[in-house]
Design an enzyme around this catalytic site. Structure first.
Site, mmCIF file in Angstrom:
data_model
loop_
_atom_site.group_PDB
_atom_site.id
_atom_site.type_symbol
_atom_site.label_atom_id
_atom_site.label_comp_id
_atom_site.label_asym_id
_atom_site.label_seq_id
_atom_site.Cartn_x
_atom_site.Cartn_y
_atom_site.Cartn_z
ATOM 1 C CG ASP A 30 -14.761 -35.495 5.279
ATOM 2 O OD1 ASP A 30 -14.557 -35.312 4.876
ATOM 3 O OD2 ASP A 30 -16.705 -35.043 5.237
ATOM 4 C CG HIS A 100 -7.342 -33.155 3.970
ATOM 5 N ND1 HIS A 100 -7.855 -31.777 3.456
ATOM 6 C CD2 HIS A 100 -8.045 -33.992 3.071
ATOM 7 C CE1 HIS A 100 -7.429 -32.541 1.974
ATOM 8 N NE2 HIS A 100 -8.721 -33.407 1.652
#
Ligand code: 5GP
Ligand code: ZN
Length: 113
Positions: A30, A100
């Site tokens: 991320d 996700h």
């Protein structure tokens, strides 16, 4: 899917730090980690969110969870523990509309449920 950040990442048009890839899923760090380990696991197929997952995605969804388990082991957070999060829609705070799963670890988390 046009204008989807994660489809662009899959196409290599936006750089990402890859952790794992196979025919069905892609996993990467991320960009704004919320924990020492913060991985995003996405299907290669564009599905906007859990609301649009169908019967035909059963195997894919199972594969995503088992991929999270595998990566947790590889990244050394399996024994200490980890959290898998899927945000679906506005109230959950979903910001990228390509489904996700967040894999978070290396820290303790406030218990929500
Ligand atoms: P959501 O809030 O939709 O559940 O999660 C979206 C996540 O995608 C956020 O944690 C955000 O930091 C991450 N993100 C957004 N844009 C990018 C990007 O271009 N690259 C990477 N690696 N992560 C991104
Ligand atoms: Zn997409």
């Amino acid at each position: 899917m046009e204008n989807c950040i994660f489809c662009k990442i899959l196409a290599g048009e936006i750089p990402s730090k890859k952790v794992y890839e196979d025919d069905f899923v892609y996993a990467f760090h991320d960009i704004a980690p919320a924990a020492p380990v913060h991985i995003l696991i996405i299907p290669k197929e564009h599905i906007c969110c859990m609301n649009k997952a169908e019967e035909s995605h059963k195997e894919l969804l199972g594969h995503i969870l088992l991929t999270a388990q595998k990566l947790a082991k590889e990244l050394g957070i399996a024994d200490s523990g980890y959290r898998i999060i899927n945000n679906c829609g506005e109230n959950a705070g979903q910001t990228v509309f390509h489904m996700h799963f967040h894999l978070l670890g290396g820290d303790t988390f406030t218990k929500l449920v």
